[in-house]
Design an enzyme around this catalytic site. Structure first.
Site, PDB file in Angstrom:
ATOM      1  N   ASP A 216       0.826  -1.213   0.000  1.00 36.45           N
ATOM      2  CA  ASP A 216       0.000   0.000   0.000  1.00 36.45           C
ATOM      3  C   ASP A 216       0.860   1.261   0.000  1.00 36.45           C
ATOM      4  OD1 ASP A 216      -2.038  -1.744   0.134  1.00 36.45           O
ATOM      5  OD2 ASP A 216      -2.755  -1.147   2.134  1.00 36.45           O
TER       6      ASP A 216
ATOM      7  N   ASP B 175       0.795   4.263  -2.642  1.00 37.38           N
ATOM      8  CA  ASP B 175       0.541   5.659  -2.259  1.00 37.38           C
ATOM      9  C   ASP B 175       1.650   6.569  -2.768  1.00 37.38           C
ATOM     10  OD1 ASP B 175      -1.726   4.826  -1.041  1.00 37.38           O
ATOM     11  OD2 ASP B 175      -0.893   4.830   0.999  1.00 37.38           O
TER      12      ASP B 175
ATOM     13  N   SER C  97     -35.063  -7.860 -16.254  1.00 34.58           N
ATOM     14  CA  SER C  97     -34.917  -8.559 -14.982  1.00 34.58           C
ATOM     15  C   SER C  97     -35.017 -10.057 -15.251  1.00 34.58           C
ATOM     16  CB  SER C  97     -35.992  -8.103 -14.015  1.00 34.58           C
ATOM     17  OG  SER C  97     -37.236  -8.254 -14.629  1.00 34.58           O
TER      18      SER C  97
ATOM     19  N   GLU D  93     -23.577 -18.305 -11.926  1.00 32.18           N
ATOM     20  CA  GLU D  93     -22.896 -17.169 -11.290  1.00 32.18           C
ATOM     21  C   GLU D  93     -23.640 -16.815 -10.017  1.00 32.18           C
ATOM     22  OE1 GLU D  93     -23.069 -13.884 -14.026  1.00 32.18           O
ATOM     23  OE2 GLU D  93     -22.244 -15.106 -15.637  1.00 32.18           O
TER      24      GLU D  93
ATOM     25  N   LYS E 167     -25.677 -14.412  -7.669  1.00 38.26           N
ATOM     26  CA  LYS E 167     -26.512 -13.237  -7.887  1.00 38.26           C
ATOM     27  C   LYS E 167     -26.153 -12.231  -6.796  1.00 38.26           C
ATOM     28  CE  LYS E 167     -31.239 -11.875  -8.860  1.00 38.26           C
ATOM     29  NZ  LYS E 167     -31.457 -10.857  -7.840  1.00 38.26           N
TER      30      LYS E 167
ATOM     31  N   LYS F  56     -33.192 -18.687  -6.449  1.00 36.73           N
ATOM     32  CA  LYS F  56     -33.081 -17.925  -5.209  1.00 36.73           C
ATOM     33  C   LYS F  56     -32.743 -18.824  -4.023  1.00 36.73           C
ATOM     34  CE  LYS F  56     -34.068 -13.836  -5.227  1.00 36.73           C
ATOM     35  NZ  LYS F  56     -35.270 -13.084  -5.490  1.00 36.73           N
TER      36      LYS F  56
END
Ligand code: IVH
Length: 676
Positions: free
Chosen positions: A33, A37, A82, A113, A115, A309
């Site tokens: 990091d 930076d 949808s 995949e 959801k 679902k």
């Protein structure tokens, strides 16, 4: 321009983009990091010296100015549809049968995949450059949220490979679970309603008016479809997007058979708690694009995909009581006390009922059997009462708010049309206790070891009635408390003394002003910083804040009208004066934030600037944002307080007024030169 600088800038951008790709897309960072930076810092410095080399795709340019209008409408090139849903194996088998029949074949390949529980967006790339981002809206027309989406690091500003023409990438913007919890915690502290799930929180963040506010929310993105890329299957598409530098979710799998789909669904049903984002099911897609095209659509749903679902994490239990919590701002919140029950791996004993309207909407009563769920797998909520299960003749009275505060007996106040009920007693110990708890806690002065039990004891003995009183406690008072030996009293005493020096934003947040959380406290601190004397005390900051009008406060970047009024009202509320004065007397040293050096040395620092007429080099919004970032205050009208007027062709009355008042006037070219 010096070729060396140009070369170094190009080199830095390439290294930063590579690091971004490895970190955000591949999830395999190769540099630390600090090193990252340092690259960004060097690039910023070079770009500041050579503003003519700044391009919109530069990694330093993610946070830009707010859009000039409130989210212009965008018509989608193709509607955003949808998905149909299936809830169990039988329903999925029926879906699979329909697919086989329509294609007249049995060797169908699927891609499974996750959801993602977020917000659907469309990203338009023109010749490999990100040009526009829009929300789904009603599916046909969405809102232009380009400036906000640019702040999301997993959305590349340009592709890693050359692609000509237009590409529309679709996917889900989401808020990682940790950020969702942090956002809700902060909202609760500010006395604002919490988000019910990460999707609503993500939508709120994407529709922030100020891109800088969106940038702070830590949103992320997964792409799952695209138009304009030449691929033959969904699997190839996911790979191609990743090669282009667009982040996709790696937890996908090709499945030849229904059983393989079911195995994937069952696996993630179990494992989904481990993910850092919410997922409510599996999207199953026919893999081959040719097959997808043959299958087409019915109504608003593709026939080639469906959402399998996951069952909601719900449980049934009994409401043992409806309790009332009195918050820091005096708001009464009804909370269901439940017979303990396991939901999604955690025991739940309490569920918020939010407010009286919600209790009535659900018609929940003490004694009811209720279905509860962990919304977005995070906050337990009551979904519904099993009204039919009520025993006939047994009394379940409708819940009403008490007329007096359950803590102090003070009158409960409620204005018609408002949702909240509040305890009207300014000295209510629940209110003051919460305020003191907040003041000494992690969101405030951060005095370790000062927990609720201690605060309550101090209140009961009359030692503290107001947060600032904590700084006036004597060692003798602490020694006299129950269960306080010499050592623990000394410890607490010393920690209180150590808390007399704190970052300014922390002290401001500790005040617990309504509508003011960390973000606003930081914005206020940045605004105060250049105005404060050396070694500033809280008293100095308070004086400046008290002198500011609501308009002055509203001019602070990040502070809107409602927040400005709330701060002003709090600082001038007669009931708050004793506490504020006492804190000013407590000799608290406030450490101001380090404001970017450039603002202090910039020719615009602290100057009031007005733009008028047409600008040619950049848009008005751009110029204003740039001036602000260099420490200027931008206003709309010329007065004696104006320091500088930037006038372009077509300038009229403002220019005239500036001349009358003798205010300095420059043209656009001179303004640009000043920026350098
Ligand atoms: S494919 C034609 N894949 O679920 C629609 N959608 O009702 C194609 N979603 O709002 C959508 N994860 O934003 C697809 N891996 C995924 C998804 C996904 C989440 C959302 C999508 C849409 C909703 C579908």
């Amino acid at each position: 321009m010096p070729p060396a600088a140009q070369k170094r800038i190009a080199d830095l951008r390439e290294r930063i983009e590579k690091a971004n790709y490895e970190y955000h897309v591949l999830d395999q960072p190769t540099i630390a990091d600090e090193a990252y930076d340092a690259l960004i810092r060097e690039l910023r410095e070079l770009e500041e010296k050579h503003p003519e080399l700044v391009t919109p795709e530069s990694p330093t340019q993610r946070v830009g100015a707010a859009p000039s209008t409130r989210f212009a409408p965008v018509e989608h090139a193709r509607p955003m549809l949808s998905l149909s849903n299936v809830f169990d194996e039988a329903e999925f088998r029926a879906f699979d049968q329909r697919v086989r029949k329509a294609l007249g074949r049995d060797d169908i390949g699927y891609v499974c995949e996750l959801k993602i529980d977020g917000l659907a967006i469309n990203l338009t790339y023109q010749d490999g450059t990100f040009v526009q981002g829009a929300t789904r809206g009603d599916g046909t027309t969405g809102e232009d949220v380009t400036a906000n989406l640019r702040t999301i690091k997993s959305i590349p500003l340009s592709f890693r490979q050359k692609v000509s023409g237009r590409v529309d990438v679709r996917g889900e913007v989401y808020l990682p679970k940790k950020s969702f919890e942090a956002t809700n915690k902060e909202r609760a502290e500010r006395g604002e309603p919490t988000f019910a799930n990460p999707r609503n929180a993500a939508a709120g963040a994407v529709r922030q008016l100020d891109p800088a506010a969106t940038a702070k929310r830590n949103l992320a993105f997964f792409a799952y479809s695209a138009a304009g890329l030449d691929v033959a299957s969904q699997a190839q598409l996911l790979q191609r997007l990743r090669d282009l530098g667009v982040r996709t979710n790696t937890h996908w799998r090709a499945a030849k058979e229904v059983d393989a789909v079911l195995a994937f669904v069952n696996e993630w049903r179990q494992k989904r708690q481990e993910l850092d984002y919410g997922t409510d099911g599996v999207v199953v897609k026919v893999d081959r694009i040719e097959d997808q095209e043959k299958l087409g659509f019915v109504a608003n749903n593709p026939r080639w995909a469906t959402a399998f679902k996951f069952p909601a994490e719900q449980a049934t239990t009994t409401i043992e009581d409806i309790l009332i919590y009195v918050g820091r701002t005096g708001v009464l919140t009804p909370v269901a006390a439940l017979a303990p029950v396991l939901v999604g791996g955690t025991t739940v004993k309490r569920a918020t009922l939010h407010n009286l309207d919600e209790v009535h909407r659900l018609d929940v009563r003490k004694g009811d059997r209720v279905v509860i769920q962990r919304a977005g797998d995070v906050i337990p909520e009551v979904v519904r009462a099993e009204v039919d299960a009520r025993e006939k003749g047994k009394d379940f009275p409708v819940f009403e708010m008490p007329e007096t505060c359950p803590v102090c007996g003070g009158d409960v106040e409620h204005s018609e049309g408002e949702v909240a009920y509040r305890c009207g007693n300014p000295a209510c110990p629940a209110k003051t206790g919460q305020r003191i708890g907040h003041f000494v806690g992690r969101g405030g002065m951060d005095i370790e070891g000062m927990g609720w039990a201690l605060v309550t004891q101090l209140q009961e003995r009359g030692y503290v009635a107001d947060p600032a009183d904590v700084f006036f406690l004597s060692k003798e008072q602490l020694l006299g408390l129950d269960r306080f030996a010499e050592k623990s009293a000394t410890n607490i005493y010393e920690r209180i003394q150590a808390a007399r020096r704190r970052p300014l934003a922390r002290v401001l947040n500790a005040l617990g002003m309504p509508h003011v959380g960390w973000t606003t406290s930081e914005d206020l601190a940045k605004w105060l910083a250049p105005k404060l004397p050396d070694k500033p005390r809280f008293a100095d900051a308070l004086r400046l804040l008290r002198e500011a009008s609501a308009e002055d406060l509203q001019a602070i970047e990040g502070v809107g009208a409602i927040v400005a009024k709330s701060i002003y009202d709090h600082l001038h509320d007669p009931e708050e004066q004793r506490g504020l004065d006492r804190l000013a007397e407590a000799n608290i040293e406030v450490v101001p934030p380090v404001v970017r050096a450039i603002a202090a040395s910039s020719p615009l620092a602290g100057k009031t600037v007005v733009f008028t007429g047409n600008l040619e080099n950049r848009s008005r919004e751009d110029a204003e944002a740039l001036a602000k970032s260099l420490g200027a205050k931008v206003t709309g009208s010329v007065s004696a307080k104006t320091d500088l007027v930037v006038a372009g062709p077509g300038a009229g009355s403002k220019l005239e007024k500036a001349r009358q008042l003798g205010v300095k006037v420059v043209d656009e070219a001179t303004f640009e030169a000043m920026l350098r």
